[in-house]
Design a protein around this motif. Sequence first.
Motif, PDB file in Angstrom:
ATOM      1  N   MET A   1     -39.000  -3.637   2.975  1.00  0.00           N
ATOM      2  CA  MET A   1     -40.150  -4.335   2.420  1.00  0.00           C
ATOM      3  C   MET A   1     -39.887  -4.711   0.964  1.00  0.00           C
ATOM      4  O   MET A   1     -39.135  -4.042   0.270  1.00  0.00           O
ATOM      5  CB  MET A   1     -41.402  -3.466   2.531  1.00  0.00           C
ATOM      6  CG  MET A   1     -41.883  -3.288   3.959  1.00  0.00           C
ATOM      7  SD  MET A   1     -42.375  -4.852   4.709  1.00  0.00           S
ATOM      8  CE  MET A   1     -42.768  -4.320   6.365  1.00  0.00           C
ATOM      9  N   GLY A   2     -40.508  -5.798   0.507  1.00  0.00           N
ATOM     10  CA  GLY A   2     -40.241  -6.301  -0.829  1.00  0.00           C
ATOM     11  C   GLY A   2     -41.023  -5.583  -1.911  1.00  0.00           C
ATOM     12  O   GLY A   2     -42.118  -5.061  -1.680  1.00  0.00           O
ATOM     13  N   ARG A   3     -40.440  -5.579  -3.091  1.00  0.00           N
ATOM     14  CA  ARG A   3     -41.075  -4.969  -4.254  1.00  0.00           C
ATOM     15  C   ARG A   3     -40.852  -5.875  -5.449  1.00  0.00           C
ATOM     16  O   ARG A   3     -39.744  -6.376  -5.677  1.00  0.00           O
ATOM     17  CB  ARG A   3     -40.470  -3.597  -4.510  1.00  0.00           C
ATOM     18  CG  ARG A   3     -40.771  -3.008  -5.880  1.00  0.00           C
ATOM     19  CD  ARG A   3     -40.198  -1.631  -6.002  1.00  0.00           C
ATOM     20  NE  ARG A   3     -40.219  -1.162  -7.375  1.00  0.00           N
ATOM     21  CZ  ARG A   3     -40.279   0.117  -7.720  1.00  0.00           C
ATOM     22  NH1 ARG A   3     -40.319   1.042  -6.797  1.00  0.00           N
ATOM     23  NH2 ARG A   3     -40.287   0.470  -8.984  1.00  0.00           N
ATOM     24  N   LEU A   4     -41.913  -6.092  -6.230  1.00  0.00           N
ATOM     25  CA  LEU A   4     -41.833  -6.874  -7.458  1.00  0.00           C
ATOM     26  C   LEU A   4     -42.021  -5.955  -8.656  1.00  0.00           C
ATOM     27  O   LEU A   4     -42.908  -5.094  -8.645  1.00  0.00           O
ATOM     28  CB  LEU A   4     -42.911  -7.962  -7.488  1.00  0.00           C
ATOM     29  CG  LEU A   4     -42.673  -9.255  -6.709  1.00  0.00           C
ATOM     30  CD1 LEU A   4     -43.897 -10.152  -6.826  1.00  0.00           C
ATOM     31  CD2 LEU A   4     -41.439  -9.985  -7.188  1.00  0.00           C
ATOM     32  N   ASP A   5     -41.200  -6.162  -9.669  1.00  0.00           N
ATOM     33  CA  ASP A   5     -41.353  -5.454 -10.934  1.00  0.00           C
ATOM     34  C   ASP A   5     -41.346  -6.481 -12.066  1.00  0.00           C
ATOM     35  O   ASP A   5     -40.574  -7.450 -12.021  1.00  0.00           O
ATOM     36  CB  ASP A   5     -40.207  -4.470 -11.156  1.00  0.00           C
ATOM     37  CG  ASP A   5     -40.214  -3.349 -10.139  1.00  0.00           C
ATOM     38  OD1 ASP A   5     -41.025  -2.428 -10.291  1.00  0.00           O
ATOM     39  OD2 ASP A   5     -39.411  -3.403  -9.183  1.00  0.00           O
ATOM     40  N   THR A   6     -42.195  -6.281 -13.039  1.00  0.00           N
ATOM     41  CA  THR A   6     -42.147  -7.106 -14.245  1.00  0.00           C
ATOM     42  C   THR A   6     -41.586  -6.263 -15.376  1.00  0.00           C
ATOM     43  O   THR A   6     -42.029  -5.126 -15.585  1.00  0.00           O
ATOM     44  CB  THR A   6     -43.542  -7.645 -14.618  1.00  0.00           C
ATOM     45  OG1 THR A   6     -44.383  -6.562 -15.022  1.00  0.00           O
ATOM     46  CG2 THR A   6     -44.182  -8.373 -13.438  1.00  0.00           C
ATOM     47  N   GLN A   7     -40.607  -6.797 -16.066  1.00  0.00           N
ATOM     48  CA  GLN A   7     -39.937  -6.056 -17.131  1.00  0.00           C
ATOM     49  C   GLN A   7     -40.108  -6.792 -18.454  1.00  0.00           C
ATOM     50  O   GLN A   7     -39.586  -7.895 -18.620  1.00  0.00           O
ATOM     51  CB  GLN A   7     -38.457  -5.869 -16.784  1.00  0.00           C
ATOM     52  CG  GLN A   7     -38.255  -5.085 -15.496  1.00  0.00           C
ATOM     53  CD  GLN A   7     -36.835  -4.608 -15.298  1.00  0.00           C
ATOM     54  OE1 GLN A   7     -35.953  -4.885 -16.095  1.00  0.00           O
ATOM     55  NE2 GLN A   7     -36.608  -3.883 -14.210  1.00  0.00           N
ATOM     56  N   GLU A   8     -40.895  -6.185 -19.342  1.00  0.00           N
ATOM     57  CA  GLU A   8     -41.172  -6.761 -20.653  1.00  0.00           C
ATOM     58  C   GLU A   8     -41.710  -8.199 -20.522  1.00  0.00           C
ATOM     59  O   GLU A   8     -41.402  -9.070 -21.332  1.00  0.00           O
ATOM     60  CB  GLU A   8     -39.920  -6.746 -21.536  1.00  0.00           C
ATOM     61  CG  GLU A   8     -39.357  -5.361 -21.783  1.00  0.00           C
ATOM     62  CD  GLU A   8     -40.341  -4.463 -22.525  1.00  0.00           C
ATOM     63  OE1 GLU A   8     -40.827  -4.877 -23.593  1.00  0.00           O
ATOM     64  OE2 GLU A   8     -40.621  -3.340 -22.037  1.00  0.00           O
ATOM     65  N   GLU A  59     -38.768 -10.649 -17.640  1.00  0.00           N
ATOM     66  CA  GLU A  59     -38.282 -11.048 -16.315  1.00  0.00           C
ATOM     67  C   GLU A  59     -39.159 -10.479 -15.211  1.00  0.00           C
ATOM     68  O   GLU A  59     -39.858  -9.480 -15.384  1.00  0.00           O
ATOM     69  CB  GLU A  59     -36.854 -10.536 -16.092  1.00  0.00           C
ATOM     70  CG  GLU A  59     -35.788 -11.205 -16.927  1.00  0.00           C
ATOM     71  CD  GLU A  59     -34.410 -10.705 -16.565  1.00  0.00           C
ATOM     72  OE1 GLU A  59     -33.467 -11.523 -16.569  1.00  0.00           O
ATOM     73  OE2 GLU A  59     -34.258  -9.495 -16.271  1.00  0.00           O
ATOM     74  N   VAL A  60     -39.090 -11.154 -14.056  1.00  0.00           N
ATOM     75  CA  VAL A  60     -39.643 -10.642 -12.807  1.00  0.00           C
ATOM     76  C   VAL A  60     -38.463 -10.259 -11.927  1.00  0.00           C
ATOM     77  O   VAL A  60     -37.514 -11.038 -11.774  1.00  0.00           O
ATOM     78  CB  VAL A  60     -40.507 -11.697 -12.088  1.00  0.00           C
ATOM     79  CG1 VAL A  60     -41.003 -11.159 -10.741  1.00  0.00           C
ATOM     80  CG2 VAL A  60     -41.676 -12.122 -12.962  1.00  0.00           C
ATOM     81  N   HIS A  61     -38.492  -9.067 -11.355  1.00  0.00           N
ATOM     82  CA  HIS A  61     -37.430  -8.604 -10.471  1.00  0.00           C
ATOM     83  C   HIS A  61     -37.971  -8.465  -9.051  1.00  0.00           C
ATOM     84  O   HIS A  61     -39.064  -7.931  -8.832  1.00  0.00           O
ATOM     85  CB  HIS A  61     -36.882  -7.261 -10.933  1.00  0.00           C
ATOM     86  CG  HIS A  61     -35.986  -7.372 -12.126  1.00  0.00           C
ATOM     87  ND1 HIS A  61     -35.060  -6.404 -12.452  1.00  0.00           N
ATOM     88  CD2 HIS A  61     -35.845  -8.325 -13.074  1.00  0.00           C
ATOM     89  CE1 HIS A  61     -34.397  -6.742 -13.542  1.00  0.00           C
ATOM     90  NE2 HIS A  61     -34.876  -7.913 -13.942  1.00  0.00           N
TER      91      HIS A  61
END
Length: 255
Positions: A1-8, A59-61
């Motif tokens: 399953m997908g996961r989104l992370d926002t970094q700074e 960034e969005v990961h």
Amino acid sequence: MGRLDTQELVIDVPGRASGRVLNLCLAPGQRWGVLGPNGAGKTTFLHTLAGLKAPRSGEVHLDGKPLARLNRRRVAQQLGLVFQERQDGFPATVRETALIGRHPYLSPWRMEGGYDLRIMHAALARMDVAHLADRLVSTLSGGERQRVAIATVLTQSPTIWLADEPTNHLDLHHQTAVMELLAEQAAAGSAVVMCLHDLNLAARWCDHLLLLYPDGEACWGPCSQMLELSALEHLYGQRLATADIDGAPVFVPVR
């Protein structure tokens, strides 16, 4: 399953000099509601998550890899976006429109097969628009068109749902049906992020909230922490009264 992370991450809202740095983890199984007044950047945030708008910084990961560097076909197989407003460039039936959801899985010049058609027909039935399959989308009401848009993303079968005002134009029955669908998607392991104007839908159906303020400030966390009366009154610049109905808080504006 997908996961989104926002970094700074700082979203790029026109006319805004700065904004809160967002370090978020949007994990499988979670239902995030994004709340804020008009112009706070809710749609901009969602489009940034989808890779349609570049952030001001950060960034969005997607699954640990920078979204901007990933193949767009792969991204389209994992990210489904329900737009708040849409323009239909060409005449198309409801069936043809919903089948657009299968395009990320098809090689050039390949037609949809039986599997694709079964997914599409199930999605139309789920959104109560199967009887409209041969109608041109340009002839539909706003609520019918919204349900077709959601059926198209359901046909896409993404692991991450990004929904901008998913209950827009819908009557109460279909609002509930859409929120139930999104809850089911999360229960099956998808991450769900939805921008909402209806505070009560967010309180009843979301487990996490992101509050976006017009000045660029933001706060986020589990609903149990975010549904605090004074914080919500500050968010909207509006006095609120609250009550508990059927196990969930309900908020009503007061003078």
